[in-house]
Design a protein around this motif. Structure first.
Motif, PDB file in Angstrom:
ATOM      1  N   ALA A 193      -1.513   3.740   3.173  1.00  0.00           N
ATOM      2  CA  ALA A 193      -0.815   4.808   3.842  1.00  0.00           C
ATOM      3  C   ALA A 193       0.083   5.194   2.214  1.00  0.00           C
ATOM      4  O   ALA A 193       0.523   6.222   2.133  1.00  0.00           O
ATOM      5  CB  ALA A 193       0.153   4.245   4.561  1.00  0.00           C
ATOM      6  N   THR A 194       0.344   4.270   1.249  1.00  0.00           N
ATOM      7  CA  THR A 194       0.949   4.785   0.124  1.00  0.00           C
ATOM      8  C   THR A 194       0.519   4.786  -1.113  1.00  0.00           C
ATOM      9  O   THR A 194       0.661   5.289  -2.259  1.00  0.00           O
ATOM     10  CB  THR A 194       2.004   3.583  -0.294  1.00  0.00           C
ATOM     11  N   GLY A 195      -0.925   4.398  -1.331  1.00  0.00           N
ATOM     12  CA  GLY A 195      -1.875   4.140  -2.600  1.00  0.00           C
ATOM     13  C   GLY A 195      -1.418   3.190  -3.553  1.00  0.00           C
ATOM     14  O   GLY A 195      -1.866   2.827  -4.600  1.00  0.00           O
ATOM     15  N   MET A 196      -0.543   2.077  -2.948  1.00  0.00           N
ATOM     16  CA  MET A 196      -0.122   1.039  -3.650  1.00  0.00           C
ATOM     17  C   MET A 196      -1.115  -0.024  -3.697  1.00  0.00           C
ATOM     18  O   MET A 196      -2.113   0.130  -2.865  1.00  0.00           O
ATOM     19  CB  MET A 196       1.128   0.301  -3.180  1.00  0.00           C
ATOM     20  N   LYS A 197      -1.046  -1.326  -4.330  1.00  0.00           N
ATOM     21  CA  LYS A 197      -1.873  -2.139  -4.755  1.00  0.00           C
ATOM     22  C   LYS A 197      -1.324  -3.562  -4.440  1.00  0.00           C
ATOM     23  O   LYS A 197      -1.065  -4.304  -5.369  1.00  0.00           O
ATOM     24  CB  LYS A 197      -2.762  -2.246  -5.945  1.00  0.00           C
ATOM     25  N   LEU A 198      -0.862  -3.622  -3.221  1.00  0.00           N
ATOM     26  CA  LEU A 198      -0.110  -4.976  -2.826  1.00  0.00           C
ATOM     27  C   LEU A 198      -1.248  -6.233  -2.236  1.00  0.00           C
ATOM     28  O   LEU A 198      -2.031  -5.622  -1.801  1.00  0.00           O
ATOM     29  CB  LEU A 198       0.868  -4.921  -1.590  1.00  0.00           C
ATOM     30  N   ALA A 199      -1.271  -7.248  -2.984  1.00  0.00           N
ATOM     31  CA  ALA A 199      -2.279  -8.200  -2.769  1.00  0.00           C
ATOM     32  C   ALA A 199      -1.708  -8.847  -1.462  1.00  0.00           C
ATOM     33  O   ALA A 199      -0.678  -9.632  -1.337  1.00  0.00           O
ATOM     34  CB  ALA A 199      -2.635  -9.140  -3.860  1.00  0.00           C
ATOM     35  N   PRO A 200      -2.799  -9.290  -0.515  1.00  0.00           N
ATOM     36  CA  PRO A 200      -2.328 -10.179   0.531  1.00  0.00           C
ATOM     37  C   PRO A 200      -1.898 -11.337   0.140  1.00  0.00           C
ATOM     38  O   PRO A 200      -2.643 -11.933  -0.732  1.00  0.00           O
ATOM     39  CB  PRO A 200      -3.699 -10.377   1.436  1.00  0.00           C
ATOM     40  N   ILE A 218       8.753  -2.179  -4.599  1.00  0.00           N
ATOM     41  CA  ILE A 218       9.337  -1.735  -5.896  1.00  0.00           C
ATOM     42  C   ILE A 218       8.728  -2.475  -7.059  1.00  0.00           C
ATOM     43  O   ILE A 218       8.206  -1.872  -8.177  1.00  0.00           O
ATOM     44  CB  ILE A 218      10.666  -2.215  -5.991  1.00  0.00           C
ATOM     45  N   TYR A 219       8.006  -3.671  -6.711  1.00  0.00           N
ATOM     46  CA  TYR A 219       7.276  -4.303  -7.911  1.00  0.00           C
ATOM     47  C   TYR A 219       5.977  -3.602  -8.330  1.00  0.00           C
ATOM     48  O   TYR A 219       5.635  -3.127  -9.378  1.00  0.00           O
ATOM     49  CB  TYR A 219       6.650  -5.673  -7.302  1.00  0.00           C
ATOM     50  N   SER A 220       5.380  -3.043  -7.133  1.00  0.00           N
ATOM     51  CA  SER A 220       3.977  -2.029  -7.519  1.00  0.00           C
ATOM     52  C   SER A 220       4.622  -0.755  -8.147  1.00  0.00           C
ATOM     53  O   SER A 220       3.837  -0.231  -9.006  1.00  0.00           O
ATOM     54  CB  SER A 220       3.324  -1.851  -6.274  1.00  0.00           C
ATOM     55  N   TRP A 221       5.705  -0.021  -7.564  1.00  0.00           N
ATOM     56  CA  TRP A 221       6.048   1.245  -8.105  1.00  0.00           C
ATOM     57  C   TRP A 221       6.375   1.318  -9.468  1.00  0.00           C
ATOM     58  O   TRP A 221       6.064   2.252 -10.220  1.00  0.00           O
ATOM     59  CB  TRP A 221       7.240   1.767  -6.995  1.00  0.00           C
ATOM     60  N   ILE A 222       7.095   0.171 -10.217  1.00  0.00           N
ATOM     61  CA  ILE A 222       7.458   0.320 -11.218  1.00  0.00           C
ATOM     62  C   ILE A 222       6.540   0.086 -12.543  1.00  0.00           C
ATOM     63  O   ILE A 222       6.756   0.482 -13.692  1.00  0.00           O
ATOM     64  CB  ILE A 222       8.646  -0.754 -11.729  1.00  0.00           C
TER      65      ILE A 222
END
Length: 316
Positions: A149-156, A185-189
């Motif tokens: 949904a966001t295009g971020m790369k959050l790791a499970p 926020i970690y991913s966005w910055i």
């Protein structure tokens, strides 16, 4: 000698604050003796004697303990913000008080930053042996959904346990939004980050403060904070309903031309009305969630209120 500030949010962690401090003190007395460190406890409105134990630690001779105590429970995200805002070391570490975040991982994290050139290093759980299959499934599903949904790369399996340069901590603090989702926020910055994998560790005391309701609210906050996909989906759903209505209208017209009288089928009409009514209420609910976030942001209330604090380390 470089300094590492270790931020530890606490909520009813009475029996853990001393254990985590002793573990850190041992680590920095041996493997990391070339670094200085301070522990910054953030008491998130605890209802037990967590604050009293923290104050006792800070008053010990040659103690390097600092603390901030909130006026009430503002939540872990606010506690993280307060800690990062008041950290002043060359590096800033963020970890839980319950020792589920192994202190010895700081060695690998420092190596990743100083030897491999990363800006920060984040711990990631690769095994959750004692957690239920349902919880693991829901957790993994959340990461897939929010990444899509966001295009971020959050790791499970990613955790809040990380070591970062002061520059990274300052970038996080510069984002003063009230509905905070720290993983997003970690991913966005940005910044270069390395994953440090480890197996899940049991709490040394007490139970997890997260239940399914809390996890659901946290997931909802994360998606709304960083994704506009639900709002865009409303538009596409509207077009889809119009298309279905047009097709159904053509069918009714064809039936009436052939001599049938479809408008006498009140059951179909009632079902359509119920379906569209439910759809409208659902869409208003989605829009309402975003409006509620906007409403809270424009109030510009403080992210936290400190009731008591000690930010200076006593020096002989």
């Amino acid at each position: 000698m470089k300094k590492i500030d270790i931020v530890i949010p606490c909520y009813n962690e009475s029996k853990c604050v001393e254990l985590i401090y002793d573990a850190l003190k041992e680590l920095f007395s041996n493997e990391l003796k070339t670094y200085s460190f301070s522990v910054l406890y953030i008491d998130d409105g605890s209802k037990d004697d967590t604050l009293e134990r923290i104050v006792k630690l800070s008053n010990i001779e040659n103690s390097n303990v600092r603390y901030i105590s909130f006026a009430r429970n503002f939540g872990k995200e606010s506690a993280i913000y307060a800690g990062l805002e008041n950290a002043d070391g060359d590096y800033v570490a963020l970890m839980d008080a319950d020792l589920q975040h192994p202190p010895h991982l700081l060695i690998d994290m420092l190596h990743a930053i100083e030897e491999e050139g990363y800006d920060c290093a984040t711990a990631r759980r690769v095994k959750r042996a004692r957690e239920s299959k349902i919880r693991n499934f829901l957790s993994n599903s959340f990461y897939h959904v929010i990444n899509w949904a966001t295009g971020m790369k959050l790791a499970p399996g990613m955790t809040d346990y990380r070591l970062m340069k002061k520059q990274v901590a300052d970038a996080i603090v510069s984002m003063r939004e009230h509905e905070r989702f720290i993983k997003g926020i970690y991913s966005w910055i940005g910044f270069n980050s390395k994953w440090i994998e480890y197996e899940n560790v049991e709490r040394v005391d007490g139970d997890s403060k997260w239940n399914y309701k809390g996890l659901w609210n946290y997931a909802k906050t994360g998606i709304i904070a960083f994704a506009v996909a639900p709002l865009r989906a409303v538009v596409y759903l509207g077009f889809f309903v119009i298309l279905i209505s047009f097709v159904y209208g053509v069918r009714l017209y064809a039936m009436s031309v052939s001599g049938a009288r479809p408008w006498q089928d009140t059951t179909t009409i009632l079902l359509l009305l119920l379906f569209l009514g439910g759809m409208i209420i659902l869409l208003l609910g989605i829009i309402g969630e975003y409006l509620a976030r906007i409403y809270m942001e424009v109030k510009n209330r403080p992210i936290y209120i400190a009731k008591e604090k000690k930010l200076e380390i006593d020096k002989d």
